[in-house]
Enzyme design. Sequence first.
Site, PDB file in Angstrom:
ATOM      1  N   THR A 183      28.526 -32.927  10.886  1.00 13.49           N
ATOM      2  CA  THR A 183      27.682 -33.294  12.016  1.00 13.49           C
ATOM      3  C   THR A 183      27.101 -34.675  11.773  1.00 13.49           C
ATOM      4  O   THR A 183      27.086 -35.163  10.638  1.00 13.49           O
ATOM      5  CB  THR A 183      26.544 -32.278  12.201  1.00 13.49           C
ATOM      6  OG1 THR A 183      25.703 -32.311  11.028  1.00 13.49           O
ATOM      7  CG2 THR A 183      27.086 -30.872  12.387  1.00 13.49           C
ATOM      8  N   GLU A 327      30.279 -28.137  16.100  1.00  6.78           N
ATOM      9  CA  GLU A 327      30.422 -26.731  15.712  1.00  6.78           C
ATOM     10  C   GLU A 327      31.305 -25.929  16.667  1.00  6.78           C
ATOM     11  O   GLU A 327      31.694 -24.806  16.344  1.00  6.78           O
ATOM     12  CB  GLU A 327      29.035 -26.074  15.653  1.00  6.78           C
ATOM     13  CG  GLU A 327      28.129 -26.615  14.559  1.00  6.78           C
ATOM     14  CD  GLU A 327      27.266 -27.787  14.988  1.00  6.78           C
ATOM     15  OE1 GLU A 327      26.204 -28.002  14.377  1.00  6.78           O
ATOM     16  OE2 GLU A 327      27.657 -28.514  15.938  1.00  6.78           O
ATOM     17  N   LYS A 437       6.562 -31.569  26.349  1.00  8.66           N
ATOM     18  CA  LYS A 437       5.650 -30.499  26.764  1.00  8.66           C
ATOM     19  C   LYS A 437       4.306 -31.113  27.138  1.00  8.66           C
ATOM     20  O   LYS A 437       3.549 -31.566  26.280  1.00  8.66           O
ATOM     21  CB  LYS A 437       5.477 -29.442  25.681  1.00  8.66           C
ATOM     22  CG  LYS A 437       4.817 -28.176  26.210  1.00  8.66           C
ATOM     23  CD  LYS A 437       5.010 -26.990  25.290  1.00  8.66           C
ATOM     24  CE  LYS A 437       4.544 -25.704  25.950  1.00  8.66           C
ATOM     25  NZ  LYS A 437       4.758 -24.514  25.093  1.00  8.66           N
ATOM     26  N   TRP A 442       6.976 -27.758  30.624  1.00  8.30           N
ATOM     27  CA  TRP A 442       8.106 -28.525  30.102  1.00  8.30           C
ATOM     28  C   TRP A 442       8.557 -29.579  31.108  1.00  8.30           C
ATOM     29  O   TRP A 442       8.642 -29.328  32.302  1.00  8.30           O
ATOM     30  CB  TRP A 442       9.288 -27.606  29.794  1.00  8.30           C
ATOM     31  CG  TRP A 442       9.052 -26.604  28.701  1.00  8.30           C
ATOM     32  CD1 TRP A 442       8.950 -25.248  28.844  1.00  8.30           C
ATOM     33  CD2 TRP A 442       8.895 -26.869  27.301  1.00  8.30           C
ATOM     34  NE1 TRP A 442       8.740 -24.654  27.627  1.00  8.30           N
ATOM     35  CE2 TRP A 442       8.705 -25.625  26.661  1.00  8.30           C
ATOM     36  CE3 TRP A 442       8.896 -28.031  26.530  1.00  8.30           C
ATOM     37  CZ2 TRP A 442       8.525 -25.513  25.285  1.00  8.30           C
ATOM     38  CZ3 TRP A 442       8.712 -27.915  25.159  1.00  8.30           C
ATOM     39  CH2 TRP A 442       8.522 -26.673  24.558  1.00  8.30           C
TER      40      TRP A 442
END
Length: 541
Positions: A183, A327, A437, A442
């Site tokens: 990654t 992944e 937030k 949100w």
Amino acid sequence: MQGLMMDFPLTLQHAFNRAIRLYPRKEIVTQTDGEPHRYTYSTWGKRVYQLANALKQAGVQEGDRVATFGWNTYRHFELYYAIPCMGAVLHTLNIRLFSEQLAYIVNEAEDTIIFVDADLVPFLEQLAPQFPTVKLYVIMGEAPYATGALQPSVDYETFIADQPESYDWPTLDENAAAAMCYTSGTTGNPKGVVYSHRSAFLHAMASGLANGPALGEQDVILPIVPMFHANAWGFVHAAALFGSKVVFPGRFMDPMRIGRLMESERVTFAAGVPTIWIGLLNLLSKEHFDFSALRSIVCGGSAVPQALIEGLQQHGITIIQAWGMTETSPLASISQLRSHHLDQSQEEQFRIRARQGTVVPGVEFRVVNIETGQEVPWDDESYGELQVRGPWVARAYYKDSESAAKFADGWLRTGDVAVVDHDGIIQLVDRTKDLVKSGGEWISSVELENLLMGHPKVLEACVIGIPHPKWSERPLACVVPKPEYVDQVTKEDILDYLRPRVAKWWLPDDVVFIDAVPKTSVGKFDKKVLRSQYGMYSLPS
């Protein structure tokens, strides 16, 4: 009672064998400083055999990790097959990682040989003393300088010269490792993802599905997505499996060179991150190319702005959003209109195409409430973490005993926050770490970015959360104007554009104009760099 079907191993050997036996005349083209390099699958196959023999002679055994450090080229394509088909493991090294991360990766993987493009030798030379497991460096192309610390080293063509043009592939377990990629390491050390032959084979098959990329023999594929990361999204596996002509850009990634290459080679299918296509769209306002052969572009790596989809469509170019991760090999979902969308307005169709779409056959998903752990309703409003599973989805990281939390109950926890509509179509609203937030509510930085990039004077935009004494966090918009509009667009221009499009409390508290959005090693917006620059930024009261 069991089925009575043959136990046929799903390995990359099958893709290789199909390419050289069924499609020997198809071309493989690589862009260079001069005339493109061209040869056929027939010649490619002989060189893959020679490479496998050379690797065996160099002592490479089944399971050994053999690394590559290079651009998208025909030699890299040879490595993509010779290494896994002989039973070793192809380890693609990201050429844009920080040196400390690269050293960590090479040592954890215990790479035995590194193949490196000649123009990248100077960078690797600095790190070579930190690679105790590497026994040989193979230089691809003519290096205009000595290879210095890369010792022992050998030229690629010398390495494979005089080797036999045939090789008896060993019988491999389809679950054996074929390749590995780390990654991009946005937090902590990069994590190793190990792909099996079976996962790579099935992932390539999915690229041929009609409701997927729909690749086939008649396609001319241009993978701009780097071969040094996430299997070039699997399209170099699909190219061999289906017998497609494949065109590699080499190290030439600027919009003009990409546009000319697409035109001259009659590319039908291309793949790359949004930043590539944003640059091309900006160029199309000044230059003309014949893209009449092009049927679609698949775009991923980060959210595709709706403005980019609309802008390219005005030039007759269809761009399709796909979603995945290292992944997930990485194709997991793709955004295409369903039959009942065809009667809807063009504006609504663009909105649907800007979503991450429907999971491809073979992949299952769920969206789970971040705080309660319960699956959220498909109401297109309830936020949750996207989790996936399937035969080409990783179940653990390489040598990482601490990854259990990432792979909970047989699901990969992606870290992406999503909503799902009534049809099961996914839309990512943010990464869990990128949500703003504010006052307990949100705000999606991704949605704000997509809207900002719809402004006619904006090239790129990135939104980050800035600490606020009353609301905890508030959004800051970092905006890159198009070159012709530098110093001609104001904060009020931006906010006036957003006001009718978002709730008042979503409006950024401030707008800063920057020269370019920082990018990660794979071309995504690098918000951690902006956070470090503006973490102490004082928002207007």
